[in-house]
Design a protein around this motif. Structure first.
Motif: not given
Length: 89
Positions: A30-40
Protein backbone atom coordinates in the motif's frame (compact mmCIF):
# COMPACT_ATOMS: atom_id res chain seq x y z
CA UNK A 1 -3.59 -31.89 12.32
CA UNK A 2 -0.86 -32.06 14.97
CA UNK A 3 -1.25 -34.37 17.95
CA UNK A 4 1.58 -33.44 20.31
CA UNK A 5 1.17 -30.56 22.69
CA UNK A 6 4.28 -28.82 21.38
CA UNK A 7 3.19 -29.27 17.76
CA UNK A 8 -0.21 -27.75 18.55
CA UNK A 9 1.47 -24.76 20.15
CA UNK A 10 3.81 -24.38 17.19
CA UNK A 11 0.82 -24.42 14.86
CA UNK A 12 -0.90 -21.66 16.86
CA UNK A 13 2.29 -19.60 16.74
CA UNK A 14 2.65 -20.08 13.00
CA UNK A 15 -0.91 -18.86 12.42
CA UNK A 16 -0.21 -15.69 14.40
CA UNK A 17 3.06 -15.11 12.56
CA UNK A 18 1.34 -15.63 9.22
CA UNK A 19 -1.31 -13.07 10.04
CA UNK A 20 1.34 -10.60 11.21
CA UNK A 21 3.48 -11.13 8.12
CA UNK A 22 0.51 -10.72 5.78
CA UNK A 23 -0.41 -7.45 7.48
CA UNK A 24 3.13 -6.11 7.04
CA UNK A 25 3.32 -7.20 3.39
CA UNK A 26 -0.04 -5.58 2.67
CA UNK A 27 1.15 -2.36 4.31
CA UNK A 28 4.33 -2.40 2.21
CA UNK A 29 2.33 -2.84 -0.98
CA UNK A 30 0.00 0.00 0.00
CA UNK A 31 2.78 2.49 0.78
CA UNK A 32 4.52 1.67 -2.52
CA UNK A 33 1.23 2.20 -4.32
CA UNK A 34 0.77 5.55 -2.53
CA UNK A 35 4.09 6.80 -3.94
CA UNK A 36 3.21 5.64 -7.44
CA UNK A 37 -0.25 7.25 -7.28
CA UNK A 38 1.27 10.55 -6.11
CA UNK A 39 3.79 10.40 -8.97
CA UNK A 40 1.06 9.62 -11.50
CA UNK A 41 -0.94 12.58 -10.22
CA UNK A 42 2.08 14.85 -10.59
CA UNK A 43 2.09 15.81 -6.90
CA UNK A 44 5.81 15.98 -6.06
CA UNK A 45 5.36 17.05 -2.44
CA UNK A 46 2.95 14.21 -1.69
CA UNK A 47 5.28 11.78 -3.47
CA UNK A 48 8.20 12.86 -1.27
CA UNK A 49 6.26 12.39 1.95
CA UNK A 50 4.90 9.05 0.70
CA UNK A 51 8.47 8.04 -0.18
CA UNK A 52 9.61 8.66 3.41
CA UNK A 53 6.74 6.53 4.71
CA UNK A 54 7.47 3.80 2.17
CA UNK A 55 11.18 3.79 3.00
CA UNK A 56 10.43 3.38 6.69
CA UNK A 57 7.93 0.58 6.09
CA UNK A 58 10.25 -1.27 3.69
CA UNK A 59 13.24 -1.00 6.03
CA UNK A 60 11.15 -2.19 8.95
CA UNK A 61 9.84 -5.20 7.00
CA UNK A 62 13.35 -6.06 5.85
CA UNK A 63 14.70 -5.72 9.38
CA UNK A 64 12.13 -8.24 10.61
CA UNK A 65 12.99 -10.58 7.70
CA UNK A 66 9.46 -10.42 6.33
CA UNK A 67 10.84 -9.36 2.96
CA UNK A 68 14.38 -9.81 1.74
CA UNK A 69 16.67 -6.84 2.38
CA UNK A 70 17.68 -6.66 -1.28
CA UNK A 71 14.02 -6.51 -2.32
CA UNK A 72 13.50 -3.60 0.08
CA UNK A 73 16.63 -1.84 -1.20
CA UNK A 74 15.56 -2.31 -4.82
CA UNK A 75 12.09 -0.92 -4.17
CA UNK A 76 13.46 2.08 -2.26
CA UNK A 77 15.98 2.76 -5.02
CA UNK A 78 13.41 2.64 -7.80
CA UNK A 79 10.93 4.81 -5.93
CA UNK A 80 13.63 7.34 -5.02
CA UNK A 81 14.78 7.54 -8.64
CA UNK A 82 11.22 8.11 -9.81
CA UNK A 83 10.63 10.87 -7.24
CA UNK A 84 13.94 12.54 -8.07
CA UNK A 85 13.10 12.54 -11.78
CA UNK A 86 9.85 14.37 -11.13
CA UNK A 87 11.65 16.93 -8.95
CA UNK A 88 14.11 17.73 -11.76
CA UNK A 89 11.44 17.92 -14.46
Amino acid sequence: MANHKSALKRHRQSLLARARNRAVKTRVRNVIKAVRVALAGGDTAAAETALLTATKALDKAAGKKIIHWKTAARNISRLSTAVNKTKQA
